[in-house]
Scaffold this active site. Structure first.
Site, PDB file in Angstrom:
ATOM      1  N   HIS A  23       0.787  -1.239   0.000  1.00 33.43           N
ATOM      2  CA  HIS A  23       0.000   0.000   0.000  1.00 33.43           C
ATOM      3  C   HIS A  23       0.814   1.282   0.000  1.00 33.43           C
ATOM      4  O   HIS A  23       0.246   2.360   0.167  1.00 33.43           O
ATOM      5  CB  HIS A  23      -0.918   0.050   1.219  1.00 33.43           C
ATOM      6  CG  HIS A  23      -2.005  -0.964   1.213  1.00 33.43           C
ATOM      7  ND1 HIS A  23      -3.284  -0.694   0.751  1.00 33.43           N
ATOM      8  CD2 HIS A  23      -2.018  -2.244   1.606  1.00 33.43           C
ATOM      9  CE1 HIS A  23      -4.027  -1.778   0.881  1.00 33.43           C
ATOM     10  NE2 HIS A  23      -3.287  -2.744   1.402  1.00 33.43           N
TER      11      HIS A  23
ATOM     12  N   LYS B 286      -7.913  14.110   4.735  1.00 34.40           N
ATOM     13  CA  LYS B 286      -7.064  12.915   4.676  1.00 34.40           C
ATOM     14  C   LYS B 286      -6.018  13.056   5.777  1.00 34.40           C
ATOM     15  O   LYS B 286      -5.937  14.109   6.404  1.00 34.40           O
ATOM     16  CB  LYS B 286      -6.388  12.784   3.307  1.00 34.40           C
ATOM     17  CG  LYS B 286      -5.718  14.099   2.837  1.00 34.40           C
ATOM     18  CD  LYS B 286      -5.067  13.975   1.468  1.00 34.40           C
ATOM     19  CE  LYS B 286      -6.025  14.047   0.316  1.00 34.40           C
ATOM     20  NZ  LYS B 286      -6.218  12.803  -0.403  1.00 34.40           N
ATOM     21  N   ARG B 287      -5.194  11.998   5.998  1.00 38.08           N
ATOM     22  CA  ARG B 287      -4.111  12.152   6.965  1.00 38.08           C
ATOM     23  C   ARG B 287      -3.234  13.346   6.586  1.00 38.08           C
ATOM     24  O   ARG B 287      -3.101  13.669   5.396  1.00 38.08           O
ATOM     25  CB  ARG B 287      -3.258  10.879   7.009  1.00 38.08           C
ATOM     26  CG  ARG B 287      -3.851   9.751   7.816  1.00 38.08           C
ATOM     27  CD  ARG B 287      -4.106  10.133   9.254  1.00 38.08           C
ATOM     28  NE  ARG B 287      -2.877  10.109  10.026  1.00 38.08           N
ATOM     29  CZ  ARG B 287      -2.595   9.188  10.937  1.00 38.08           C
ATOM     30  NH1 ARG B 287      -3.449   8.211  11.198  1.00 38.08           N
ATOM     31  NH2 ARG B 287      -1.466   9.231  11.617  1.00 38.08           N
TER      32      ARG B 287
ATOM     33  N   LYS C 118       1.244  14.521   0.987  1.00 40.71           N
ATOM     34  CA  LYS C 118      -0.126  14.821   0.540  1.00 40.71           C
ATOM     35  C   LYS C 118      -0.303  16.323   0.272  1.00 40.71           C
ATOM     36  O   LYS C 118      -1.291  16.756  -0.278  1.00 40.71           O
ATOM     37  CB  LYS C 118      -1.141  14.335   1.575  1.00 40.71           C
ATOM     38  CG  LYS C 118      -1.127  12.806   1.735  1.00 40.71           C
ATOM     39  CD  LYS C 118      -2.181  12.334   2.723  1.00 40.71           C
ATOM     40  CE  LYS C 118      -2.069  10.869   3.071  1.00 40.71           C
ATOM     41  NZ  LYS C 118      -2.842   9.977   2.185  1.00 40.71           N
TER      42      LYS C 118
ATOM     43  N   THR D 180      -8.336   6.836  -1.744  1.00 34.25           N
ATOM     44  CA  THR D 180      -9.708   6.322  -1.857  1.00 34.25           C
ATOM     45  C   THR D 180     -10.701   7.440  -1.562  1.00 34.25           C
ATOM     46  O   THR D 180     -11.845   7.392  -2.010  1.00 34.25           O
ATOM     47  CB  THR D 180      -9.950   5.144  -0.890  1.00 34.25           C
ATOM     48  OG1 THR D 180      -9.368   5.465   0.377  1.00 34.25           O
ATOM     49  CG2 THR D 180      -9.334   3.862  -1.413  1.00 34.25           C
TER      50      THR D 180
ATOM     51  N   LYS E  35     -14.491   8.589  -3.127  1.00 32.05           N
ATOM     52  CA  LYS E  35     -15.694   8.909  -2.333  1.00 32.05           C
ATOM     53  C   LYS E  35     -16.240  10.278  -2.728  1.00 32.05           C
ATOM     54  O   LYS E  35     -17.455  10.476  -2.814  1.00 32.05           O
ATOM     55  CB  LYS E  35     -15.370   8.859  -0.837  1.00 32.05           C
ATOM     56  CG  LYS E  35     -15.004   7.454  -0.360  1.00 32.05           C
ATOM     57  CD  LYS E  35     -14.330   7.445   1.005  1.00 32.05           C
ATOM     58  CE  LYS E  35     -13.626   6.111   1.223  1.00 32.05           C
ATOM     59  NZ  LYS E  35     -12.662   6.138   2.340  1.00 32.05           N
TER      60      LYS E  35
END
Ligand code: 26V
Length: 806
Positions: free
Chosen positions: A354, A542-543, A548, A650, A654
């Site tokens: 992952h 998100k985290r 990111k 993911t 969504k």
């Protein structure tokens, strides 16, 4: 389930007196909630007996995962059973408000983020398809911390989710398993056969707690999530110590054992390399495999056929000890020879990777590993020895290949290497990610075991994140194309037929508006901040991680704010920037990013000049439940990771499913989202993965060049440290330094110009309401392939070798 409201009411009233021994009037909301759960759980238990006569059920899949973020179950299961209305009205007759009961439920935070939620989506889709697929994990007493923002900083509060009990779970004491740690291995040669006896070990009792997994309209295939709790073998105190007066020793043994399932590690990696983490990993692996073998043997099937009847899936490296543990059982307990045990093991195991982030690749120091798991260490050593021998034989003269691919080196055991060597399938989670695995991360293994590698692009449970979380949109979709999309998400395609239907587009806009009002209302209630539902909701949840790039989003907001200062007409429309996400408690940089978001929010939100243009909010404590409120309310989905770094994502799926339009880099599954919706329905910017990887390999990027050539960007970066944030002092120096002193590892400055340009283009599109609604519709219509039903269908057919399901 219940034929009508009256039969439900009858059953409910009987149950409340049975469970609580009280009458309705005396019961608390918690009692009422618990009663409803127990009633449904018992119904599900009775259906469980009716396993469907389906070929898919002939093989059992065990999905081993350290994390499962299942979210709240009650509302979702009512939707799946099709009884939400009956129950709502029945309860209302009894003077009970269903929504109040739904609020009683805990959202079990048994995961860090995407990986844990993916596991939960997969459980749902396995149940949906009638696959006998079960989760195996840990029943952490404390889940991921609860995040509270104090003075702009993240603080962590223990997540005591079990404090009132968790009525969905059922302890199965009779199915407990003993797990052995430490001790010695005595080796004996009995008539030419080596025998291994694990002695003087410390036993721990693994007690399973089962949670029923039920999908949509499929009450005949109820699966199981088995979560293990660590308990001392005897629940008594260590009486010897107690009698000797050694009170501390007497209780410490108990707590040392219970520590194993006490708390989830909040890093989304196991960098810490701590003994307790390794204990957790072996604990749920040994307990899970012990119980699988026990039930397998009860059926009197030959061990040689094990891979035909059982598939063990390893979710990231955390459960990789499944490989040596199955070897141990087959050799030491079942008396098989090495070669036969190895064949059975490899053919039963499959592994998903992952992440490509090197820090997140698990490695264990040999001494720690051998001390805790002496027999498992011997087996890993032997796997490594045989693998090296094989590689040297097949690739003579390539000594470096042997060195690069061995499991044990430089005093450490590489769990990723063990996973690839010991599984029959290795998959990445999006097309681009799998290519990077094949060509970079696992390049050598791809050469040796090319046939093992495959891609399985992630998916999400569209029934949780659209059908249940966005009931207005679901209703609208069903009105337009019928209900088929609920069981076959690809039917969402049919929505394209109403693409030019003005009245439908208007209804779509109305639903989005109402969802934005719902979110705004919650933000007002919980944080006292007023949001304008007519503004553009631009969302990044998100985290919090450097890769990111929440920072890139922040620099964009600072630049818009600066423009507004220069020229009040410079910013088109009104924007609400929404952030949420947790930072690992030890990740200083990420925590500083949270503080920066809140500091910028405070500055902008109190500036009267920015009032109708810009607003920034950080929503506390992002979790599955909050996500379900946020995704339906987003106009824009921010997916802006440094290309190559986000394995899949993911959240991107969504948001899309709920009609948000993505602005993002060509990273992870964004690449496939772009293929699905086309350039016209998505905003792509920035460096491509290849360019990033080339820079990393060859060098040549100088962040200072970006800084000096773009005065607007320079100003934003300087504002981190030049007193622009009056209260900050040197607080944001670490961020400033990461960009300039440490050459901007995540290419934030490099992508800044192209991000802003693209955002401006997006803004112009948003101004054209009809055009925007069409884009939103195309996103929903094309989201079908990102349902986890599709993903699981692929895992089942191609990895687990389960015939196409009925
Ligand atoms: C952990 C760490 C910790 C150290 C700093 C860098 C870093 C980067 C990533 C991770 C995450 C480890 C595993 C994980 O949660 N991966 C996520 O899995 C999701 C489901 O496949 C996928 O959508 C996300 O892209 C991926 O980050």
């Amino acid at each position: 389930m219940f034929a009508d409201k009256e039969s439900f009411k009858q059953a409910y009233l009987t149950k409340i007196s049975e469970t609580e021994g009280i009458i309705l009037e005396e019961s608390s909301p918690w009692d009422k909630y618990k009663t409803l759960v127990i009633l449904l759980k018992e119904k599900m238990g009775s259906y469980r007996a009716l396993t469907r006569n389906c070929p898919a059920r002939s093989k059992e899949v065990y999905y081993f995962s350290m994390e499962f973020l299942i979210g709240k179950l009650l509302h979702y299961y009512l939707v799946n059973m099709g009884i939400e209305e009956i129950v709502r009205e029945g309860l209302q007759d009894l003077g009970i408000n269903l929504d109040e009961l739904l609020r009683q439920e805990a959202d079990p935070g048994l995961g860090n983020g995407g990986l844990g939620r993916l596991a939960a989506c997969f459980l749902d889709s396995m149940a949906f398809w009638g696959i006998s697929g079960h989760g195996n994990g840990i029943r952490f007493k404390y889940g991921l911390f609860e995040q509270k923002i104090r003075n702009g900083f993240q603080t962590e509060v223990a997540d005591n989710w079990l404090k009132n009990g968790y009525p969905w779970e059922t302890p199965k004491l009779d199915k407990s398993v003993v797990v052995k740690f430490k001790g010695n291995v005595r080796v004996e040669n009995a008539e030419g056969k080596w025998m291994f006896y694990h002695e003087d070990f410390e036993p721990v009792l693994a007690v399973p707690y089962d949670v029923p997994i039920m999908s949509y309209d499929n009450s005949v295939n109820i699966n199981n999530l088995r979560l293990w709790s660590a308990e001392p073998l005897s629940n008594e105190l260590d009486l010897d110590s107690f009698n000797r007066g050694d009170f501390e020793q007497a209780v410490s043994l108990k707590s040392e054992v219970e520590a194993i399932s006490y708390i989830l590690y909040p890093d989304d990696s196991s960098r810490s390399g701590r003994e307790l983490r390794l204990k957790q990993e072996y604990f749920f692996v040994a307990a899970g495999l012990g119980s699988i073998i026990r039930s397998y043997k009860k059926r009197n099937r030959a061990l040689a056929d094990f891979p035909r009847w059982v598939a063990v899936h390893i979710n990231d490296t955390h459960p990789v000890l499944c490989i040596p543990e199955l070897m141990r059982i087959l050799i030491d307990e079942e008396g098989l020879g090495w070669d036969q045990a190895w064949n059975i093991t490899v053919n039963s195991m499959s592994f998903t990777n992952h992440t490509i982030m090197p820090e997140a690749m698990e490695k264990w120091p040999i001494d720690l590993f051998r001390g805790l798991l002496p027999r498992i260490y011997m087996i890993v050593e032997e796997i490594d020895r045989r693998f090296k021998e094989r590689t040297a034989r097949i690739y003579p003269g390539d000594g470096d290949l042997v060195r690069r691919t061995q499991i044990i080196k430089d005093g450490q055991i590489s769990m990723a290497n063990l996973a690839v060597i010991g599984s029959s399938s290795v998959n990445g989670v999006a097309a681009l990610h799998t290519e990077i695995l094949k060509n970079e991360v696992f390049k050598d293994y791809y050469r040796i075991f090319g046939y093992k590698f495959n891609n399985k692009t992630n998916g999400v449970n569209h029934r949780r994140f659209l059908l249940a979380a966005n009931s207005d949109l679901s209703g609208l979709i069903t009105e337009a194309i019928g209900p088929g999309w609920k069981k076959n998400a690809e039917e969402l395609h049919k929505l394209l037929s109403v693409r030019d239907d003005r009245s439908f587009l208007e209804k779509l806009a109305r639903v989005k508006y109402l969802n934005k009002c719902r979110l705004a209302e919650r933000v007002r209630e919980t944080q006292g901040i007023v949001l304008d539902p007519l503004s553009l909701f631009d969302v990044q949840v998100k985290r919090i991680h450097a890769y990111k790039r929440q920072l890139l989003n922040l620099l964009k907001i600072m630049e818009l704010y600066n423009r507004l200062q220069r020229d009040p007409g410079a910013v088109e429309g009104s924007h609400t920037f929404i952030f949420a996400g947790k930072a690992a408690p030890g990740y200083h940089y990420a925590k500083t990013v949270i503080k920066l978001i809140n500091t910028l929010a405070a500055k902008i939100n109190k500036d009267a000049g920015a009032k109708d243009k810009l607003k920034v909010v950080f929503l506390e404590n992002f979790n599955v439940t909050l996500g379900e409120l946020i995704y339906p309310a987003a106009d824009v989905s921010e997916q802006i990771s440094t290309a190559s770094k986000e394995a899949s994502g993911t959240g991107n799926m969504k948001f899309m499913l709920n009609g948000a339009v993505t602005i993002g880099t060509l990273d992870g599954a964004n690449v496939e989202i772009q293929e699905a919706v086309g350039d016209e329905n998505m905003f792509i910017f920035g460096l491509r993965a290849r360019e990033v990887l080339d820079y990393i390999r060859r060098g040549g990027y100088k962040s200072l060049d970006q800084y000096y050539t773009s005065p607007d960007l320079k100003l934003c970066v300087d504002q981190l440290v030049n007193g622009f944030f009056e209260t900050a002092g040197e607080e944001f120096r670490v961020i400033f330094d990461s960009l300039l002193l440490y050459n901007d590892e995540f290419f934030v400055l490099k992508d800044f110009d192209s991000y802003l340009e693209t955002y401006q283009r997006l803004q112009a599109c948003y101004a054209d309401k009809e055009q925007w609604q069409k884009m939103s519709l195309v996103n929903i219509a094309e989201a079908g392939i990102f349902s986890s039903d599709r993903t699981i269908q692929e895992y089942a057919e191609q990895i687990w070798k389960i015939p196409r399901v009925c």
